[in-house]
Design a protein around this motif. Structure first.
Motif, PDB file in Angstrom:
ATOM      1  N   GLY A 136      85.041 -57.163 -75.951  1.00  0.00           N
ATOM      2  CA  GLY A 136      86.234 -57.725 -76.574  1.00  0.00           C
ATOM      3  C   GLY A 136      85.972 -58.268 -77.962  1.00  0.00           C
ATOM      4  N   PRO A 137      86.582 -59.413 -78.293  1.00  0.00           N
ATOM      5  CA  PRO A 137      86.494 -59.952 -79.655  1.00  0.00           C
ATOM      6  C   PRO A 137      85.116 -60.470 -80.044  1.00  0.00           C
ATOM      7  N   VAL A 138      84.179 -60.624 -79.088  1.00  0.00           N
ATOM      8  CA  VAL A 138      82.852 -61.126 -79.453  1.00  0.00           C
ATOM      9  C   VAL A 138      81.852 -59.985 -79.685  1.00  0.00           C
ATOM     10  N   ALA A 139      82.312 -58.741 -79.618  1.00  0.00           N
ATOM     11  CA  ALA A 139      81.401 -57.592 -79.709  1.00  0.00           C
ATOM     12  C   ALA A 139      80.484 -57.667 -80.920  1.00  0.00           C
ATOM     13  N   ASP A 140      81.048 -58.052 -82.066  1.00  0.00           N
ATOM     14  CA  ASP A 140      80.241 -58.062 -83.283  1.00  0.00           C
ATOM     15  C   ASP A 140      79.350 -59.299 -83.405  1.00  0.00           C
ATOM     16  N   LYS A 141      79.421 -60.201 -82.416  1.00  0.00           N
ATOM     17  CA  LYS A 141      78.580 -61.399 -82.433  1.00  0.00           C
ATOM     18  C   LYS A 141      77.355 -61.272 -81.534  1.00  0.00           C
ATOM     19  N   VAL A 142      77.351 -60.253 -80.690  1.00  0.00           N
ATOM     20  CA  VAL A 142      76.254 -60.055 -79.750  1.00  0.00           C
ATOM     21  C   VAL A 142      75.157 -59.215 -80.396  1.00  0.00           C
ATOM     22  N   ASN A 143      73.913 -59.621 -80.171  1.00  0.00           N
ATOM     23  CA  ASN A 143      72.761 -58.824 -80.589  1.00  0.00           C
ATOM     24  C   ASN A 143      72.354 -57.939 -79.417  1.00  0.00           C
ATOM     25  N   PHE A 144      72.189 -56.674 -79.659  1.00  0.00           N
ATOM     26  CA  PHE A 144      71.892 -55.753 -78.571  1.00  0.00           C
ATOM     27  C   PHE A 144      70.487 -55.171 -78.677  1.00  0.00           C
ATOM     28  N   LEU A 145      69.765 -55.249 -77.564  1.00  0.00           N
ATOM     29  CA  LEU A 145      68.563 -54.441 -77.436  1.00  0.00           C
ATOM     30  C   LEU A 145      69.035 -53.104 -76.894  1.00  0.00           C
ATOM     31  N   SER A 146      68.485 -52.036 -77.384  1.00  0.00           N
ATOM     32  CA  SER A 146      68.969 -50.714 -76.992  1.00  0.00           C
ATOM     33  C   SER A 146      67.824 -49.754 -76.704  1.00  0.00           C
ATOM     34  N   HIS A 147      67.899 -49.159 -75.531  1.00  0.00           N
ATOM     35  CA  HIS A 147      66.984 -48.072 -75.184  1.00  0.00           C
ATOM     36  C   HIS A 147      67.363 -46.839 -75.990  1.00  0.00           C
ATOM     37  N   TYR A 148      68.658 -46.530 -76.021  1.00  0.00           N
ATOM     38  CA  TYR A 148      69.123 -45.358 -76.754  1.00  0.00           C
ATOM     39  C   TYR A 148      70.648 -45.301 -76.732  1.00  0.00           C
ATOM     40  N   PHE A 149      71.238 -44.740 -77.766  1.00  0.00           N
ATOM     41  CA  PHE A 149      72.640 -44.346 -77.774  1.00  0.00           C
ATOM     42  C   PHE A 149      72.765 -43.136 -78.690  1.00  0.00           C
ATOM     43  N   ALA A 150      73.853 -42.436 -78.599  1.00  0.00           N
ATOM     44  CA  ALA A 150      74.018 -41.182 -79.340  1.00  0.00           C
ATOM     45  C   ALA A 150      73.777 -41.364 -80.835  1.00  0.00           C
ATOM     46  N   ASP A 151      72.967 -40.515 -81.411  1.00  0.00           N
ATOM     47  CA  ASP A 151      72.663 -40.473 -82.843  1.00  0.00           C
ATOM     48  C   ASP A 151      71.839 -41.662 -83.320  1.00  0.00           C
ATOM     49  N   ALA A 152      71.224 -42.400 -82.408  1.00  0.00           N
ATOM     50  CA  ALA A 152      70.456 -43.573 -82.822  1.00  0.00           C
ATOM     51  C   ALA A 152      69.161 -43.211 -83.539  1.00  0.00           C
ATOM     52  N   ALA A 153      68.546 -42.101 -83.147  1.00  0.00           N
ATOM     53  CA  ALA A 153      67.184 -41.824 -83.595  1.00  0.00           C
ATOM     54  C   ALA A 153      67.088 -41.049 -84.905  1.00  0.00           C
ATOM     55  N   GLY A 154      67.993 -40.094 -85.109  1.00  0.00           N
ATOM     56  CA  GLY A 154      67.952 -39.297 -86.317  1.00  0.00           C
ATOM     57  C   GLY A 154      66.792 -38.318 -86.387  1.00  0.00           C
ATOM     58  N   THR A 155      66.285 -37.884 -85.238  1.00  0.00           N
ATOM     59  CA  THR A 155      65.168 -36.944 -85.205  1.00  0.00           C
ATOM     60  C   THR A 155      65.669 -35.513 -85.019  1.00  0.00           C
ATOM     61  N   ASP A 156      64.808 -34.555 -85.330  1.00  0.00           N
ATOM     62  CA  ASP A 156      65.157 -33.152 -85.112  1.00  0.00           C
ATOM     63  C   ASP A 156      65.325 -32.852 -83.619  1.00  0.00           C
ATOM     64  N   VAL A 157      64.497 -33.501 -82.810  1.00  0.00           N
ATOM     65  CA  VAL A 157      64.595 -33.281 -81.363  1.00  0.00           C
ATOM     66  C   VAL A 157      65.934 -33.815 -80.843  1.00  0.00           C
ATOM     67  N   GLU A 158      66.352 -34.959 -81.351  1.00  0.00           N
ATOM     68  CA  GLU A 158      67.647 -35.507 -80.954  1.00  0.00           C
ATOM     69  C   GLU A 158      68.770 -34.537 -81.330  1.00  0.00           C
ATOM     70  N   LYS A 159      68.694 -33.965 -82.516  1.00  0.00           N
ATOM     71  CA  LYS A 159      69.723 -33.010 -82.938  1.00  0.00           C
ATOM     72  C   LYS A 159      69.748 -31.797 -82.025  1.00  0.00           C
ATOM     73  N   ALA A 160      68.559 -31.340 -81.621  1.00  0.00           N
ATOM     74  CA  ALA A 160      68.476 -30.195 -80.714  1.00  0.00           C
ATOM     75  C   ALA A 160      69.094 -30.528 -79.364  1.00  0.00           C
ATOM     76  N   MET A 161      68.835 -31.746 -78.862  1.00  0.00           N
ATOM     77  CA  MET A 161      69.410 -32.177 -77.598  1.00  0.00           C
ATOM     78  C   MET A 161      70.927 -32.264 -77.691  1.00  0.00           C
ATOM     79  N   THR A 162      71.412 -32.906 -78.733  1.00  0.00           N
ATOM     80  CA  THR A 162      72.849 -33.101 -78.905  1.00  0.00           C
ATOM     81  C   THR A 162      73.579 -31.769 -78.977  1.00  0.00           C
ATOM     82  N   GLU A 163      73.015 -30.839 -79.715  1.00  0.00           N
ATOM     83  CA  GLU A 163      73.627 -29.519 -79.841  1.00  0.00           C
ATOM     84  C   GLU A 163      73.764 -28.848 -78.483  1.00  0.00           C
ATOM     85  N   ARG A 164      72.721 -28.904 -77.685  1.00  0.00           N
ATOM     86  CA  ARG A 164      72.738 -28.245 -76.382  1.00  0.00           C
ATOM     87  C   ARG A 164      73.678 -28.933 -75.401  1.00  0.00           C
ATOM     88  N   VAL A 165      73.649 -30.265 -75.379  1.00  0.00           N
ATOM     89  CA  VAL A 165      74.488 -31.009 -74.441  1.00  0.00           C
ATOM     90  C   VAL A 165      75.969 -30.819 -74.760  1.00  0.00           C
TER      91      VAL A 165
END
Length: 400
Positions: free
Chosen positions: A276-305
């Motif tokens: 909700g309205p506090v979304a931008d106030k929370v600090n997030f630890l993240s394992h992964y989310f779409a386009d987070a890494a910017g690697t060639d392997v990530e692009k290959a995965m995204t294309e296939r999925v």
């Protein structure tokens, strides 16, 4: 997108006594090695995961990632050498008993490779079965630290809880002498988070306290007030279930975000509007989310999925990584001991960047992310900082 050996960097904060040994990576992804043995018989892989049940959404992401990873690692052939990879999926519904039964059935049918384990409760039950029967087991999204060091034949394709906690701690730097409050439900899940934070950050000199909320609570104002009054350097929030939005609203109304650094784990995309309205106030630890890494392997995965009609999310990479690990191991043939030897210490290019299977306990050393949400009612995630694998590495576990 080739498979490359990378120099292993000892964890800066959690230095181990032994130098990690690298097994030479063989071939390039898409040109599986010829030393597979077994003639032309299929290589059988059993995936026991949550196709249904409470973690079905995680399971869906995992299997979509696995299929993309298998395509990538074999250059579209679904073969290793002259041998086809034959994948059998079994739904455990998140039930450890079903998972154990399925694992035993697959092993009885001659399967030498098992993977999946969406649930931590499942992973900790399947690992002993793999060890007893000497078959390769690559656990999936299950985050429990107990999988690391669980045995000779047990590996993981996702992150573990200690890496989450180290990512959270990075928001406040050196935790020595600092106060950390774990704000969680008084449940097995909440208590496990308290124990995890105590084990990781308490060992580094932080003063860790728990603020546990009854699972039946619907009014979170008193607990939010306590959280603010604690004046902690870090408020680590571990929450699950339908009351999340009310809880976050209470923290915002009571001014908790102005009093302390609030950190929690970034879950699947479908959960983001709950902040909700506090979304931008929370600090997030993240394992992964779409386009987070910017690697060639990530692009290959995204294309296939996406081409297959899926969507990249939190655990898509775990499935992709599992396929990379299994293809690499199976290049050594049907001998699980040879597979283990090939994986222990292996360094490779993964979705998130450079990944290493730590030789002594099979922890998967990998980058993690600090993130923020923006966009109001339909938030999007942005990377604040990418943390190198050594900065969030878990302490070495004693191998069983």
């Amino acid at each position: 997108m080739g498979r490359k050996s990378h120099p292993v960097r000892l964890p800066a904060a959690l230095t181990t006594a032994a130098v990690l040994l690298l097994a030479a990576a063989c071939g390039n992804p898409g040109t599986a090695g010829s030393g597979t043995g077994g003639g032309t018989e299929p290589i059988k892989v059993g995936l026991v995961y949550s196709k249904s049940g409470p973690l079905a959404s995680y399971g869906k992401q995992y299997i979509e990632g696995f299929q993309a990873g298998l395509d990538y690692a074999t250059n579209g052939s679904k073969k290793i050498g002259d041998r086809a990879v034959e994948v059998t999926e079994v739904d455990d519904g998140g039930d450890p008993a079903k998972a154990v039964s399925a694992a035993k059935d697959l092993i009885g049918k001659g399967y030498k490779i098992l993977a999946g384990s969406t649930s931590s409760g499942v992973a900790t039950q399947v690992a002993p079965i793999a060890e007893q029967n000497k078959v390769l087991f690559v656990s999936g999204p299950a985050a429990t630290d107990a999988v690391t060091g669980a045995g000779t034949y047990t590996f993981r394709s996702g992150r573990q809880t200690a890496q989450d906690i180290n990512t959270a701690a990075a928001f406040i730097g050196d935790v020595q002498g600092k106060s950390v409050v774990v704000f969680a439900q008084d449940s097995a899940f909440g208590q496990a988070n308290v124990a995890g934070v105590q084990a990781v950050l308490g060992d580094k000199g932080a003063k860790v306290e728990a603020l546990l909320v009854p699972a039946s609570a619907t009014d979170f104002t008193p607990f939010a007030t306590q959280a603010k009054a604690a004046k902690a350097d870090l408020l680590f929030v571990a929450w699950a279930g339908t009351t999340a939005q009310a809880m976050w609203t209470a923290l915002g109304q009571q001014g908790v975000f102005d009093a302390t650094t609030v950190v929690t784990g970034l879950d699947i995309t479908a959960t983001w509007p709950a902040y909700g309205p506090v979304a931008d106030k929370v600090n997030f630890l993240s394992h992964y989310f779409a386009d987070a890494a910017g690697t060639d392997v990530e692009k290959a995965m995204t294309e296939r999925v996406t081409k297959a009609g899926g969507a990249v999310d939190l655990f898509t990479g775990d499935g992709f990584t599992a396929a990379q690990m299994i293809v690499h191991a199976a290049e050594k043939g049907d001998d699980p001991d040879a597979m283990v030897k090939s994986l222990a210490g292996w360094s490779f290019d993964g979705v998130k960047g450079a990944m290493t299977v730590r030789a002594e306990d099979h922890a998967l050393l990998q980058p993690m992310f600090q993130a923020k949400l923006t966009g109001g009612a339909t938030p999007t995630a942005e990377v604040v900082k990418k943390l190198d694998a050594d900065a969030v590495a878990p302490a070495a576990a004693a191998q069983k």
